[in-house]
Design an enzyme around this catalytic site. Structure first.
Site, PDB file in Angstrom:
ATOM      1  N   LEU A   2       2.209   5.033 -61.386  1.00  0.00           N
ATOM      2  CA  LEU A   2       1.796   3.678 -61.045  1.00  0.00           C
ATOM      3  C   LEU A   2       1.697   3.572 -59.528  1.00  0.00           C
ATOM      4  O   LEU A   2       2.439   4.251 -58.807  1.00  0.00           O
ATOM      5  CB  LEU A   2       2.824   2.647 -61.549  1.00  0.00           C
ATOM      6  CG  LEU A   2       2.993   2.485 -63.063  1.00  0.00           C
ATOM      7  CD1 LEU A   2       4.090   1.469 -63.351  1.00  0.00           C
ATOM      8  CD2 LEU A   2       1.692   2.080 -63.732  1.00  0.00           C
ATOM      9  N   ASP A   3       0.793   2.731 -59.050  1.00  0.00           N
ATOM     10  CA  ASP A   3       0.732   2.464 -57.617  1.00  0.00           C
ATOM     11  C   ASP A   3       2.090   1.962 -57.134  1.00  0.00           C
ATOM     12  O   ASP A   3       2.844   1.341 -57.898  1.00  0.00           O
ATOM     13  CB  ASP A   3      -0.327   1.402 -57.308  1.00  0.00           C
ATOM     14  CG  ASP A   3      -1.733   1.878 -57.626  1.00  0.00           C
ATOM     15  OD1 ASP A   3      -1.943   3.098 -57.653  1.00  0.00           O
ATOM     16  OD2 ASP A   3      -2.598   1.017 -57.857  1.00  0.00           O
ATOM     17  N   MET A   4       2.386   2.201 -55.877  1.00  0.00           N
ATOM     18  CA  MET A   4       3.676   1.801 -55.334  1.00  0.00           C
ATOM     19  C   MET A   4       3.923   0.304 -55.530  1.00  0.00           C
ATOM     20  O   MET A   4       5.040  -0.119 -55.837  1.00  0.00           O
ATOM     21  CB  MET A   4       3.749   2.147 -53.841  1.00  0.00           C
ATOM     22  CG  MET A   4       5.090   1.823 -53.214  1.00  0.00           C
ATOM     23  SD  MET A   4       5.250   2.381 -51.493  1.00  0.00           S
ATOM     24  CE  MET A   4       4.192   1.169 -50.675  1.00  0.00           C
TER      25      MET A   4
END
Length: 300
Positions: A129-131
């Site tokens: 997942l994106d940060m």
């Protein structure tokens, strides 16, 4: 490191060779070691490669360090991990916003390091997942099951549902975005819709609730392009609130959350479904609901 994997065959009747090669995706080199070392037991007995295994036969595979050389990473903080499901082979955890799934530098601590500390051994990222995004993330606990999970991901058999709070009110209850996505030539951090040179991307969006100036939507991915949900929603005029790259609507965080993850366990055939909660996401959602009630009250 030597480790054994014990499983009840759920693949039906087939030869040992077919089971290891086609179902368990064990590489040729490792299959050779398993055969020469007699590290494959069926119901406690050594077998040859053409022996038939039946459903529910007990299969034991033993791997040595030369089969899967150890991959050491620094351990993080186990107390930062919120497990949603785990067994001998996999673990699903709830990632908080603001934390990377894995580090970009050898000694950079990220969720992978914290999960490995929690499990007590090096784990492996199945998807990321994106940060800025929170929610359910799947990890493999050993290198044996990693390629099997990767195949499930490629075949779209790991089902993920995202919730997002977006700018504006969606006019359609259900919509599918199929705009191709490519790199932004002017900003390496960003992606853009690129109809000529971009990669195919499909995002399925359902409206869950409308607010005066925002919408709660459910998104499902048919492909896994970088920033896919963020780019598609922004391109169609409904940028995710709090998105630092694609939105002008500020918030304490990116309002994108991996709410649900579901798969059929490739070894046990058990159906696994988990839901992840996010306190910060729900706080903004509750605030929007209160504003919605005020709007309705004032309009009466």
């Amino acid at each position: 490191m030597t480790f054994s994997v014990i499983l009840n065959n759920k693949y039906g009747s087939r030869t040992v060779k077919q089971l290891l090669e086609e179902d368990l995706l064990i590489p040729r080199k490792i299959r050779h070691f398993l055969r020469t070392k007699k590290h494959v037991l069926v119901n406690g007995r050594a077998v040859n490669w053409q022996s038939l295994v039946k459903e529910d036969d007990r299969i034991q595979l033993t791997f040595d360090e030369e089969d899967y050389p150890p991959k050491d990473i620094p351990f993080g903080q186990a107390n930062l991990v919120e497990p949603l499901y785990q067994d001998q082979h996999i673990i699903i955890v709830n990632k908080p916003e603001g934390m990377k799934t894995h580090g970009n530098e050898p000694n950079e601590l990220a969720l992978l390091n914290h999960v490995s500390a929690y499990v007590g051994q090096t784990c492996y990222v199945v998807h990321r997942l994106d940060m800025e995004t929170s929610g359910a993330v799947l990890f493999a606990k050993n290198p044996f099951i990693l390629p099997i999970l990767n195949r499930l991901l490629e075949e779209k058999k790991i089902w993920r549902e995202y919730w997002a709070i977006v700018d504006g009110r969606l006019t359609a209850k259900h919509v599918i975005f199929r705009d191709k996505i490519g790199r932004d030539r002017h900003d390496r951090r960003k992606r853009v819709v690129d109809k000529r040179h971009g990669q195919s991307a499909t995002t399925i969006v359902d409206s869950l609730k409308l607010f005066p100036q925002a919408s709660l939507v459910k998104c499902r991915l048919e492909t896994g392009r970088t920033h896919q949900i963020r780019v598609h929603l922004s391109y169609h005029g409904h940028a995710i609130i709090g998105d630092p790259l694609y939105s002008k609507c500020p918030a304490a965080r990116l309002m994108l959350h991996a709410h649900c993850l579901s798969l059929t366990h490739p070894l046990t055939r058990q159906k696994i479904t988990v839901e992840a909660k996010s306190q910060s996401f729900e706080q903004v959602l509750n605030l929007a609901k209160k504003e919605n009630k005020k709007e309705k009250t004032n309009s009466k």
